[in-house]
Scaffold this motif. Structure first.
Motif, PDB file in Angstrom:
ATOM      1  N   GLU A   1     -12.832  22.636  39.527  1.00  0.00           N
ATOM      2  CA  GLU A   1     -11.055  22.667  39.285  1.00  0.00           C
ATOM      3  C   GLU A   1     -10.588  22.932  38.139  1.00  0.00           C
ATOM      4  O   GLU A   1     -11.182  22.641  37.007  1.00  0.00           O
ATOM      5  CB  GLU A   1     -11.341  21.154  39.676  1.00  0.00           C
ATOM      6  CG  GLU A   1      -9.985  20.753  39.927  1.00  0.00           C
ATOM      7  CD  GLU A   1      -9.577  19.275  40.308  1.00  0.00           C
ATOM      8  OE1 GLU A   1      -8.646  18.488  39.463  1.00  0.00           O
ATOM      9  OE2 GLU A   1     -10.361  18.967  40.764  1.00  0.00           O
TER      10      GLU A   1
ATOM     11  N   GLN B   1      -2.568  27.374  54.216  1.00  0.00           N
ATOM     12  CA  GLN B   1      -2.842  26.780  53.661  1.00  0.00           C
ATOM     13  C   GLN B   1      -1.660  25.666  54.218  1.00  0.00           C
ATOM     14  O   GLN B   1      -1.012  26.372  54.949  1.00  0.00           O
ATOM     15  CB  GLN B   1      -2.697  26.460  51.921  1.00  0.00           C
ATOM     16  CG  GLN B   1      -1.045  26.928  51.533  1.00  0.00           C
ATOM     17  CD  GLN B   1      -1.149  26.527  49.934  1.00  0.00           C
ATOM     18  OE1 GLN B   1      -2.029  27.172  49.796  1.00  0.00           O
ATOM     19  NE2 GLN B   1      -0.393  26.418  49.144  1.00  0.00           N
TER      20      GLN B   1
ATOM     21  N   GLU C   1       0.157  22.194  53.790  1.00  0.00           N
ATOM     22  CA  GLU C   1       1.252  21.235  52.668  1.00  0.00           C
ATOM     23  C   GLU C   1       1.684  20.632  53.015  1.00  0.00           C
ATOM     24  O   GLU C   1       2.656  20.742  53.986  1.00  0.00           O
ATOM     25  CB  GLU C   1       2.232  22.492  51.784  1.00  0.00           C
ATOM     26  CG  GLU C   1       1.736  23.653  51.251  1.00  0.00           C
ATOM     27  CD  GLU C   1       2.337  25.246  50.916  1.00  0.00           C
ATOM     28  OE1 GLU C   1       4.062  24.601  51.107  1.00  0.00           O
ATOM     29  OE2 GLU C   1       2.385  26.086  50.640  1.00  0.00           O
TER      30      GLU C   1
ATOM     31  N   ARG D   1       0.934  18.453  48.251  1.00  0.00           N
ATOM     32  CA  ARG D   1      -0.587  18.635  48.538  1.00  0.00           C
ATOM     33  C   ARG D   1      -0.840  19.788  49.041  1.00  0.00           C
ATOM     34  O   ARG D   1       0.073  19.650  50.078  1.00  0.00           O
ATOM     35  CB  ARG D   1      -1.203  17.097  48.685  1.00  0.00           C
ATOM     36  CG  ARG D   1      -1.496  16.044  47.591  1.00  0.00           C
ATOM     37  CD  ARG D   1      -2.077  14.771  48.489  1.00  0.00           C
ATOM     38  NE  ARG D   1      -1.401  14.541  50.602  1.00  0.00           N
ATOM     39  CZ  ARG D   1      -0.279  14.750  49.858  1.00  0.00           C
ATOM     40  NH1 ARG D   1       0.912  13.963  49.343  1.00  0.00           N
ATOM     41  NH2 ARG D   1      -0.296  14.130  51.670  1.00  0.00           N
TER      42      ARG D   1
ATOM     43  N   GLU E   1      -4.219  22.477  51.270  1.00  0.00           N
ATOM     44  CA  GLU E   1      -5.305  22.421  51.695  1.00  0.00           C
ATOM     45  C   GLU E   1      -5.482  23.383  52.349  1.00  0.00           C
ATOM     46  O   GLU E   1      -4.650  23.616  53.526  1.00  0.00           O
ATOM     47  CB  GLU E   1      -6.735  21.512  52.182  1.00  0.00           C
ATOM     48  CG  GLU E   1      -5.656  20.664  52.861  1.00  0.00           C
ATOM     49  CD  GLU E   1      -6.486  19.445  54.071  1.00  0.00           C
ATOM     50  OE1 GLU E   1      -7.340  19.184  53.339  1.00  0.00           O
ATOM     51  OE2 GLU E   1      -5.851  18.795  54.780  1.00  0.00           O
ATOM     52  N   GLN E   2      -6.557  24.145  52.318  1.00  0.00           N
ATOM     53  CA  GLN E   2      -7.084  25.699  52.959  1.00  0.00           C
ATOM     54  C   GLN E   2      -7.342  24.925  54.056  1.00  0.00           C
ATOM     55  O   GLN E   2      -8.622  24.187  54.673  1.00  0.00           O
ATOM     56  CB  GLN E   2      -7.785  26.549  52.697  1.00  0.00           C
ATOM     57  CG  GLN E   2      -8.588  27.424  53.255  1.00  0.00           C
ATOM     58  CD  GLN E   2      -9.809  28.538  52.940  1.00  0.00           C
ATOM     59  OE1 GLN E   2      -9.251  28.588  51.852  1.00  0.00           O
ATOM     60  NE2 GLN E   2     -11.021  27.669  53.474  1.00  0.00           N
ATOM     61  N   THR E   3      -6.769  25.398  55.452  1.00  0.00           N
ATOM     62  CA  THR E   3      -7.071  25.234  56.732  1.00  0.00           C
ATOM     63  C   THR E   3      -7.797  26.404  57.817  1.00  0.00           C
ATOM     64  O   THR E   3      -8.942  26.228  58.272  1.00  0.00           O
ATOM     65  CB  THR E   3      -6.346  25.102  58.080  1.00  0.00           C
ATOM     66  OG1 THR E   3      -5.032  26.450  57.711  1.00  0.00           O
ATOM     67  CG2 THR E   3      -5.478  23.562  57.640  1.00  0.00           C
TER      68      THR E   3
ATOM     69  N   GLU F   1     -13.207  26.430  50.772  1.00  0.00           N
ATOM     70  CA  GLU F   1     -12.831  25.561  50.248  1.00  0.00           C
ATOM     71  C   GLU F   1     -12.027  25.494  49.319  1.00  0.00           C
ATOM     72  O   GLU F   1     -12.248  26.228  48.040  1.00  0.00           O
ATOM     73  CB  GLU F   1     -13.530  24.053  50.193  1.00  0.00           C
ATOM     74  CG  GLU F   1     -13.988  22.948  50.958  1.00  0.00           C
ATOM     75  CD  GLU F   1     -14.989  21.672  50.664  1.00  0.00           C
ATOM     76  OE1 GLU F   1     -14.074  21.232  50.108  1.00  0.00           O
ATOM     77  OE2 GLU F   1     -15.618  21.724  50.576  1.00  0.00           O
TER      78      GLU F   1
ATOM     79  N   SER G   1      -8.055  23.500  48.139  1.00  0.00           N
ATOM     80  CA  SER G   1      -7.302  22.436  47.526  1.00  0.00           C
ATOM     81  C   SER G   1      -6.723  22.175  46.685  1.00  0.00           C
ATOM     82  O   SER G   1      -7.076  22.909  45.439  1.00  0.00           O
ATOM     83  CB  SER G   1      -7.983  20.867  48.486  1.00  0.00           C
ATOM     84  OG  SER G   1      -8.768  20.901  47.535  1.00  0.00           O
TER      85      SER G   1
ATOM     86  N   GLU H   1      -3.031  19.922  44.470  1.00  0.00           N
ATOM     87  CA  GLU H   1      -1.616  19.892  44.200  1.00  0.00           C
ATOM     88  C   GLU H   1      -0.810  20.318  42.705  1.00  0.00           C
ATOM     89  O   GLU H   1      -1.795  20.475  41.915  1.00  0.00           O
ATOM     90  CB  GLU H   1      -1.849  18.008  44.215  1.00  0.00           C
ATOM     91  CG  GLU H   1      -1.207  17.049  43.672  1.00  0.00           C
ATOM     92  CD  GLU H   1      -1.682  16.085  43.595  1.00  0.00           C
ATOM     93  OE1 GLU H   1      -2.028  14.902  45.124  1.00  0.00           O
ATOM     94  OE2 GLU H   1      -1.895  15.484  42.246  1.00  0.00           O
TER      95      GLU H   1
END
Length: 144
Positions: free
Chosen positions: A3, A66, A68, A77, A79-81, A87, A89, A91
């Motif tokens: 991260e 992503q 949102e 926030r 995240e990748q779909t 992965e 993600s 914020e």
């Protein structure tokens, strides 16, 4: 999951002013030279939206979609779909500061390359740090 964190202070602007800019991913990204495109994949829903990102990282075009979602408070926030990474993600957080507004961007990622992760993750972490820093510079330029 590695991260990274990036942060900036935007003087003289209220959190609500800056929040309106943060919610416009495409507007911020269009000012970042390494971002090839941000393309909406769905009409903005009340609770979330989908955007496809194409970004140059480590000399390669990396693509992901992503999801949102805003809230609670001034947080976005994501995240990748689907996409090139295992992965992704993170914020965006917008808060009041004594002279303006503080914006933080955190990004977590997994490459999905077993065995090579210890070698590649530090390189990709540097690339994602540069990505986050560039997005915050773009946000500051939009807010000026």
């Amino acid at each position: 999951m590695p991260e990274i964190q990036a942060e900036t202070l935007i003087d003289g602007r209220t959190p609500d002013d800056v929040w309106d800019l943060v919610k416009d991913s495409g507007g911020i990204a269009s000012r970042a030279g390494h971002v090839v495109a941000v393309t909406p994949q769905s009409a903005q829903e009340k609770t979330f939206r989908l955007n496809e990102w194409k970004v140059l990282l480590n000399g390669s075009e990396v693509t992901w979609v992503q999801r949102e979602a805003a809230g609670p408070g001034l947080r976005l926030r994501f995240e990748q779909t689907e996409g090139d990474l295992e992965e992704l993600s993170g914020e965006w957080t917008v808060t009041a500061a004594p002279t303006g507004t503080r914006v933080r961007l955190s990004i977590g990622f997994e490459l999905g390359i077993d065995g090579l992760a210890p070698l590649l993750e530090p390189i990709w972490a540097q690339s994602f740090q540069a990505h986050a820093d560039a997005l915050l510079r773009s946000l500051s330029a939009c807010a000026a």
